[in-house]
Scaffold this active site. Structure first.
Site, mmCIF file in Angstrom:
data_model
loop_
_atom_site.group_PDB
_atom_site.id
_atom_site.type_symbol
_atom_site.label_atom_id
_atom_site.label_comp_id
_atom_site.label_asym_id
_atom_site.label_seq_id
_atom_site.Cartn_x
_atom_site.Cartn_y
_atom_site.Cartn_z
ATOM 1 N N PHE A 164 -5.524 1.897 3.837
ATOM 2 C CA PHE A 164 -5.082 0.743 4.622
ATOM 3 C C PHE A 164 -4.872 1.163 6.075
ATOM 4 O O PHE A 164 -5.023 2.340 6.436
ATOM 5 C CB PHE A 164 -3.799 0.149 4.024
ATOM 6 C CG PHE A 164 -2.593 1.035 4.146
ATOM 7 C CD1 PHE A 164 -2.395 2.102 3.282
ATOM 8 C CD2 PHE A 164 -1.647 0.813 5.140
ATOM 9 C CE1 PHE A 164 -1.279 2.925 3.408
ATOM 10 C CE2 PHE A 164 -0.519 1.624 5.263
ATOM 11 C CZ PHE A 164 -0.342 2.683 4.399
ATOM 12 N N ASP A 212 -6.566 4.055 8.330
ATOM 13 C CA ASP A 212 -7.278 5.031 7.479
ATOM 14 C C ASP A 212 -8.788 5.108 7.737
ATOM 15 O O ASP A 212 -9.354 6.208 7.705
ATOM 16 C CB ASP A 212 -7.025 4.728 5.989
ATOM 17 C CG ASP A 212 -5.681 5.252 5.512
ATOM 18 O OD1 ASP A 212 -5.046 6.038 6.237
ATOM 19 O OD2 ASP A 212 -5.263 4.867 4.399
ATOM 20 N N ASN A 255 0.830 -1.217 0.000
ATOM 21 C CA ASN A 255 0.000 0.000 0.000
ATOM 22 C C ASN A 255 0.857 1.257 0.000
ATOM 23 O O ASN A 255 0.552 2.235 -0.685
ATOM 24 C CB ASN A 255 -0.907 0.022 1.233
ATOM 25 C CG ASN A 255 -1.986 -1.019 1.153
ATOM 26 O OD1 ASN A 255 -2.835 -0.969 0.280
ATOM 27 N ND2 ASN A 255 -1.933 -1.989 2.053
ATOM 28 N N HIS A 266 0.546 12.599 5.622
ATOM 29 C CA HIS A 266 1.857 12.494 6.280
ATOM 30 C C HIS A 266 2.919 11.949 5.308
ATOM 31 O O HIS A 266 3.998 12.488 5.183
ATOM 32 C CB HIS A 266 1.710 11.565 7.488
ATOM 33 C CG HIS A 266 0.923 10.316 7.206
ATOM 34 N ND1 HIS A 266 -0.395 10.357 6.792
ATOM 35 C CD2 HIS A 266 1.268 9.015 7.174
ATOM 36 C CE1 HIS A 266 -0.819 9.139 6.571
ATOM 37 N NE2 HIS A 266 0.165 8.298 6.780
ATOM 38 N N ARG A 267 2.566 10.840 4.625
ATOM 39 C CA ARG A 267 3.548 10.193 3.744
ATOM 40 C C ARG A 267 3.878 11.079 2.555
ATOM 41 O O ARG A 267 5.041 11.218 2.186
ATOM 42 C CB ARG A 267 3.007 8.834 3.268
ATOM 43 C CG ARG A 267 3.964 8.076 2.326
ATOM 44 C CD ARG A 267 3.649 6.604 2.244
ATOM 45 N NE ARG A 267 3.738 5.989 3.548
ATOM 46 C CZ ARG A 267 2.689 5.652 4.313
ATOM 47 N NH1 ARG A 267 1.463 5.811 3.857
ATOM 48 N NH2 ARG A 267 2.850 5.152 5.510
ATOM 49 N N ASP A 292 8.939 4.862 8.153
ATOM 50 C CA ASP A 292 8.258 4.324 9.327
ATOM 51 C C ASP A 292 7.190 5.315 9.737
ATOM 52 O O ASP A 292 7.425 6.527 9.760
ATOM 53 C CB ASP A 292 9.220 4.046 10.484
ATOM 54 C CG ASP A 292 8.607 3.012 11.423
ATOM 55 O OD1 ASP A 292 8.404 1.863 10.991
ATOM 56 O OD2 ASP A 292 8.285 3.356 12.575
HETATM 57 P P1 ITT Z 1 7.178 -1.533 6.239
HETATM 58 O O1 ITT Z 1 7.512 -2.765 5.517
HETATM 59 O O2 ITT Z 1 7.382 -0.289 5.403
HETATM 60 O O3 ITT Z 1 7.837 -1.429 7.585
HETATM 61 P P2 ITT Z 1 4.686 -1.622 7.807
HETATM 62 O O4 ITT Z 1 3.298 -1.943 7.398
HETATM 63 O O5 ITT Z 1 5.344 -2.456 8.873
HETATM 64 O O6 ITT Z 1 5.579 -1.612 6.467
HETATM 65 P P3 ITT Z 1 4.919 0.776 9.478
HETATM 66 O O7 ITT Z 1 5.652 0.032 10.537
HETATM 67 O O8 ITT Z 1 5.461 2.075 9.041
HETATM 68 O O9 ITT Z 1 4.731 -0.098 8.165
HETATM 69 O O10 ITT Z 1 3.408 1.030 9.861
HETATM 70 C C1 ITT Z 1 2.912 0.977 11.168
HETATM 71 C C2 ITT Z 1 1.428 0.797 11.190
HETATM 72 O O11 ITT Z 1 0.795 2.012 10.828
HETATM 73 C C3 ITT Z 1 0.859 -0.298 10.296
HETATM 74 O O12 ITT Z 1 -0.119 -0.975 11.036
HETATM 75 C C4 ITT Z 1 0.209 0.424 9.165
HETATM 76 O O13 ITT Z 1 -0.924 -0.245 8.714
HETATM 77 C C5 ITT Z 1 -0.140 1.775 9.793
HETATM 78 N N1 ITT Z 1 -0.006 2.823 8.786
HETATM 79 C C6 ITT Z 1 1.146 3.225 8.186
HETATM 80 N N2 ITT Z 1 0.879 4.179 7.275
HETATM 81 C C7 ITT Z 1 -0.457 4.375 7.299
HETATM 82 C C8 ITT Z 1 -1.334 5.196 6.562
HETATM 83 O O14 ITT Z 1 -0.898 6.003 5.609
HETATM 84 N N3 ITT Z 1 -2.636 5.125 6.839
HETATM 85 C C9 ITT Z 1 -3.099 4.314 7.793
HETATM 86 N N4 ITT Z 1 -2.351 3.484 8.519
HETATM 87 C C10 ITT Z 1 -1.029 3.511 8.272
#
Ligand code: ITT
Length: 193
Positions: free
Chosen positions: A148, A151, A11, A176-177, A68
């Site tokens: 995802f 959200d 995502n 944010h991203r 992250d």
């Molecule tokens: P990586 O492989 O990039 O580490 P990840 O899914 O483990 O992928 P993170 O540790 O950065 O990514 O994400 C932490 C949590 O925050 C994870 O449960 C995501 O679903 C949620 N998250 C991250 N970005 C988000 C977004 O843009 N909107 C909603 N939830 C988000």
């Protein structure tokens, strides 16, 4: 220029693909035949972003960046924060994480929260960091089916819809991203010129 986005979250990849200009050739971990999860054991969002970027740089000696992200909820003293991915425990998923979040906020009038993304970039062996923050409110129930993670319960400031009710294009205008990625692109573009 070739650069690796060190994520196993498709995502995230989908979100940023549209933002990257043509002169930056974006690759991912699959292009390196790397199919493992990079461990995330640091105590801060910054720490995890740096760890992921360094992990891939050490292994493959490539230009790389990692994202992250955490959801910081004011009434929960910044939780789930760095633990956003595993908020509901080891066997968690987004549905269970949201369930726990809404339960912990039940009857709480303070719904203020923010998403924080840190991007760690390693370019020609040097480390750089970029931050993106979006403020908003946690809704009382899930709304929408796009996006995802958290959200469905995050309503960005100035909006009445959750991120899951917005199109990818609309989320990318304010998220944010996208804020962190735009800073990253501007930095890399300056290095190219
Ligand atoms: P990586 O492989 O990039 O580490 P990840 O899914 O483990 O992928 P993170 O540790 O950065 O990514 O994400 C932490 C949590 O925050 C994870 O449960 C995501 O679903 C949620 N998250 C991250 N970005 C988000 C977004 O843009 N909107 C909603 N939830 C988000």
């Amino acid at each position: 220029m070739n650069i690796i986005f060190a994520t196993s979250n498709l995502n995230k990849l989908k979100e940023i693909e549209n933002l990257i200009p043509k002169d930056i050739n974006l690759n991912n971990l699959k292009d390196l035949n790397f199919n493992e999860e990079i461990p995330e054991n640091e105590k801060t969002i910054e720490g995890n972003a740096i760890y992921k970027a360094k992990f891939i740089h050490t292994k493959f000696n490539v230009n790389v960046f990692a994202d992250d992200t955490g959801l910081e909820v004011e009434a929960l003293n910044g939780e789930p924060g760095v633990y956003s991915a595993r908020y509901a425990g080891k066997e968690c998923n987004s549905h269970k994480n949201i369930e726990k979040l809404l339960k912990n906020l039940i009857n709480n009038k303070n719904r203020r929260a923010r998403f924080k993304t840190i991007i760690a970039l390693i370019l020609n062996g040097k480390l750089y960091q970029f931050e993106g923050i979006v403020n908003g409110l946690i809704s009382h129930s899930s709304k929408g089916n796009k996006g995802f993670g958290y959200d469905p319960v995050f309503v960005p400031e100035g909006y009445s819809k959750s991120f899951s009710e917005l199109s990818l294009y609309e989320k990318n205008k304010i998220s944010h991203r996208s804020i962190a990625v735009k800073k990253l692109i501007s930095f890399i573009s300056k290095q190219l010129n």
